[in-house]
Enzyme design. Structure first.
Site, PDB file in Angstrom:
ATOM      1  N   ASP A 235       0.878  -1.163   0.000  1.00  0.00           N
ATOM      2  CA  ASP A 235       0.000   0.000   0.000  1.00  0.00           C
ATOM      3  C   ASP A 235       0.919   1.217   0.000  1.00  0.00           C
ATOM      4  O   ASP A 235       2.132   1.100   0.205  1.00  0.00           O
ATOM      5  CB  ASP A 235      -0.961  -0.015   1.191  1.00  0.00           C
ATOM      6  CG  ASP A 235      -2.130   0.941   0.961  1.00  0.00           C
ATOM      7  OD1 ASP A 235      -2.048   1.771   0.031  1.00  0.00           O
ATOM      8  OD2 ASP A 235      -3.129   0.868   1.692  1.00  0.00           O
TER       9      ASP A 235
HETATM   10  C1  BGC Z   1      -4.971   3.368   0.024  1.00  0.00           C
HETATM   11  C2  BGC Z   1      -5.025   2.427  -1.154  1.00  0.00           C
HETATM   12  C3  BGC Z   1      -4.792   3.184  -2.425  1.00  0.00           C
HETATM   13  C4  BGC Z   1      -3.448   3.897  -2.328  1.00  0.00           C
HETATM   14  C5  BGC Z   1      -3.088   4.672  -3.562  1.00  0.00           C
HETATM   15  C6  BGC Z   1      -3.723   4.219   0.018  1.00  0.00           C
HETATM   16  O1  BGC Z   1      -3.796   5.219   0.980  1.00  0.00           O
HETATM   17  O2  BGC Z   1      -5.068   2.653   1.225  1.00  0.00           O
HETATM   18  O3  BGC Z   1      -6.259   1.755  -1.187  1.00  0.00           O
HETATM   19  O4  BGC Z   1      -4.858   2.332  -3.519  1.00  0.00           O
HETATM   20  O5  BGC Z   1      -3.502   4.795  -1.226  1.00  0.00           O
HETATM   21  O6  BGC Z   1      -3.875   5.786  -3.704  1.00  0.00           O
END
Ligand code: BGC
Length: 719
Positions: A235
């Site tokens: 993530d």
């Molecule tokens: C989120 C993800 C997301 C990523 C990119 C993170 O903060 O938890 O679900 O895909 O950011 O934007």
């Protein structure tokens, strides 16, 4: 960059220098990871999100103005799940794939498949269900549809990521049995049946180790037992340790500067950049760990548009918008109707529409899942489209959202002065809402029928990011109380006009005991996408017969959920999942707790009859057959749900476990036969000491119904 298939992954890997390999395993901008131009290996391009391709940010962190990035805004994940329709889930994924490809993306960061453990999680709207089977089956179709377009799915967030509070550090304490029976099955099927090409690691820790580089979750389960040959993407800023990321299965590190300084990203200093190189050069970690990551990345590139030709895709075409409508039609859930609905447009001369959400758009709310659609039909617009030829539509906003400090958990570093400023704003907003309430009552009195559209929101209301939002990333709700004084408003409107239907939006339920008993009809619409207003209007006026079913239990208050009354939520540094496997209806039904609307529940304007249950058991399979007939006078759809129950287990088992379902569309009077196969593994439980799935001998009930609390046919088998 040439787009040419690399024939031999091993050959390419052997030609790469260590620097080049390292460049492949971490970010090169906000949504790309590195490439090797010398060998024709492109950068990988990622995009959120789960219900539409997110706006363009280029290589930075902020949306680019005037970018050509409009994309279809599909109903959110929980609305898709409420359709219980596998074909629609496939179509949904396919549209995302086509649009992502058209925007030059190789990996789409979805679907979000974390289990809905508490109704307070700010991201529940993105997720599917409290049930792992329903989540897994629908998500698998989504993944197949998406990857059919040559774009990699990235099911997220692996694993046991069920809250936003302290999301970067919270340590989830959970039993092995609950991990395997509740939190992993959806990931297992998207990997084994859906053949997902990537997966996103979660922020949280699981029993002491960060999920993104978790030895057990990544190496032993995902890449070991499940034989996942794709890429584990972190993530954004979930990598916390170079050595663990090298050894325990993280293949690409993204977003780390988000928690450092995103105005001055130093990609070379990512955990899987120079620090990783130093580990390899010093011999502390063998280079073969990097090679494995590189091979996986090259394999993903070959599978996707990064290195193979899959055409150009389409975007914002009518076909995609119609599919958004189709999902919304089947995803909105009619929960209460004493005969008020469907409204008959010929009997209504004046229709009052009341509520902020009737005229609010939602596509750009919620955090990373935001989308910029070419248009979004609000409920007010949808209603006008359907009834304006017949009657007058009058509108009163009824209330305006405001920021109520008391409804939010304090963020670290929140200033007291900020707090005072918002408190005075809150008071002002409250008093102006009193005037809006009066105006609403006046129009309700004048009308033949009223449609109230309210519920949650997920925009920012002029507050700093993450503040003043409810269904959104980075914050959980405090409770389920209906915000912005809506309870009073609903009650006052219903007092003056008995023909009032309530429509609520949001990723979760709200407390219902203060307004539902007096309300004649209630439709829950989640966030239904760019055509949501059309679907809501059609449903209220009977042009669409509702067929959505709840993918979560609606209990009256959050304290009644097992995550709150047995386990902890949100915990403090650690969170104990003491409710164990008894999540959602597994708890409410087994322990006979009162709920307002059970799992799997949803009304229709027609009626269905279930009959002729027949079970045929062979060595490895149980074939469940039954008949279902539409006994009403409208066409409609019903979901046949199959639950199993071990009657005399030696370990705790829930009274219902969903193991099969099928949605059937039927004309008035039409009968149909349903056949669903359950394989032997459907009856197993996870034995924590033996660390494997075990089939215990005994008598098992096969229950067929249309909610977990409305079992219509039952038979038994022996294993
Ligand atoms: C989120 C993800 C997301 C990523 C990119 C993170 O903060 O938890 O679900 O895909 O950011 O934007």
């Amino acid at each position: 960059m040439r787009k040419e298939k690399i024939d031999d992954i091993d050959d390419i890997t052997s030609q790469l220098t260590l620097d080049e390999k390292i460049s492949l395993i971490h970010a090169s901008s906000s949504f790309t990871s590195g490439g090797v131009p010398r060998l024709g290996v492109p950068e990988l391009v990622f995009s959120d999100g789960p219900h539409g391709v997110r706006h363009e940010q280029g290589r930075g962190w902020f949306p680019i103005d005037n970018a050509d990035d409009h994309s279809t805004y599909l109903p959110v994940g929980i609305c898709l799940a409420s359709t219980w329709n596998k074909n629609l889930a496939n179509k949904y994924g396919n549209i995302l794939g086509s649009e992502a490809k058209n925007r030059g993306k190789h990996v789409l960061l979805g679907p979000g498949i974390n289990i809905i453990r508490s109704p307070l999680n700010g991201r529940n709207f993105e997720y599917f269900s409290e049930d792992p089977f329903l989540t897994g089956k629908l998500a698998t179709e989504y993944v197949k549809g998406l990857q059919g377009q040559g774009v990699a799915a990235c099911p997220k967030h692996y694993a046991v990521n069920n809250q936003e509070t302290d999301r970067h550090n919270i340590d989830v304490r959970v039993s092995l049995r609950a991990i395997h029976e509740i939190y992993l099955p959806a990931f297992r099927v998207v990997v084994q049946e859906g053949k997902a090409w990537s997966i996103m690691g979660a922020y949280n820790k699981v029993n002491g180790q960060y999920a993104t580089h978790h030895e057990y979750l990544n190496n032993r389960i995902l890449k070991g037992d499940w034989k996942f040959d794709g890429v584990v993407i972190s993530d954004w800023a979930s990598v916390k340790d170079t050595k663990e990321a090298l050894l325990y299965g993280t293949d690409i590190e993204m977003g780390t500067e988000l928690v450092r300084d995103f105005n001055r990203p130093v990609y070379d200093e990512f955990y899987l950049a120079n620090p990783a190189k130093r580990y390899i050069e010093s011999g502390t970690v063998d280079e073969c760990y990097v090679d494995d990551k590189v091979r996986r990345i090259l394999r993903l590139m070959q599978r996707t548009t990064a290195l193979s030709d899959h055409g150009t895709g389409k975007r914002n075409v009518q076909e995609h918008q119609e599919a958004a409508l189709e999902v919304a039609r089947e995803g909105v859930v009619l929960l209460k109707n004493d005969g008020l609905l469907p409204f008959n447009k010929r009997e209504i001369k004046t229709l009052a529409v009341i509520g902020h959400n009737a005229s609010r758009v939602f596509a750009e709310g919620g955090g990373s899942s935001q989308v910029r659609p070419p248009y979004e039909i609000t409920p007010l617009e949808g209603l006008k489209k359907i009834v304006s030829d017949f009657c007058d539509v009058i509108y009163a906003v009824g209330y305006e959202p405001y920021y109520d400090k008391t409804l939010f958990r304090k963020l670290p570093g929140e200033a007291a002065s900020q707090s005072r400023e918002y408190s005075s704003k809150t008071e002002l907003a409250r008093s102006s809402n009193k005037e809006l309430l009066q105006e609403a009552i006046e129009i309700a009195q004048k009308a033949d029928a009223v449609i109230f559209v309210g519920g949650w929101i997920h925009g920012h209301e002029g507050m700093p990011w993450g503040e003043g939002t409810y269904d959104a990333e980075a914050r959980d709700k405090m409770n389920l109380k209906l915000i912005f004084d809506q309870e009073e408003l609903i009650n006052k409107i219903t007092d003056v006009n008995k023909n009032t239907a309530v429509v609520l939006m949001g990723g979760s339920n709200v407390e219902m005991d203060n307004w539902l008993p007096q309300t004649r009809a209630y439709l829950h619409a989640w966030y239904p996408g760019m055509e949501g207003g059309t679907a809501i209007a059609e449903t209220l006026f009977g042009e669409t017969n509702p067929s959505g079913k709840l993918p979560v239990t609606f209990a009256n208050s959050h304290e009644e959920y097992p995550s709150h009354c047995i386990g902890q939520f949100p915990g403090n540094k650690t969170v104990e999942y003491s409710e164990d496997i008894f999540v959602g209806y597994r708890y409410f039904d087994t322990f006979k707790k009162e709920v307002v609307f059970p799992f799997g529940y949803g009304l229709s304007y027609t009626t269905f009859e279930f009959s002729n249950l027949k079970i045929t058991q062979t060595d490895n399979l149980v074939l469940v057959e039954c008949s279902i007939t539409n006994t009403g006078d409208r066409k409609g759809a019903e979901v046949v749900q199959i639950y199993i129950h071990h009657k005399n287990p030696t370990v705790k088992r829930p009274t219902h476990e969903l193991k099969g379902f099928q949605k059937i569309h039927l004309e008035p009077g039409e009968p149909s036969k349903v056949q669903i196969n359950l394989d032997k593994s459907s009856f197993k439980y996870f034995h924590p000491k033996q660390e494997k799935w075990v089939l215990e001998a005994g008598t098992y009930e096969i229950q067929v119904g249309n909610s977990s609390r409305d079992i219509k046919l039952v038979d038994e088998i022996e294993w």
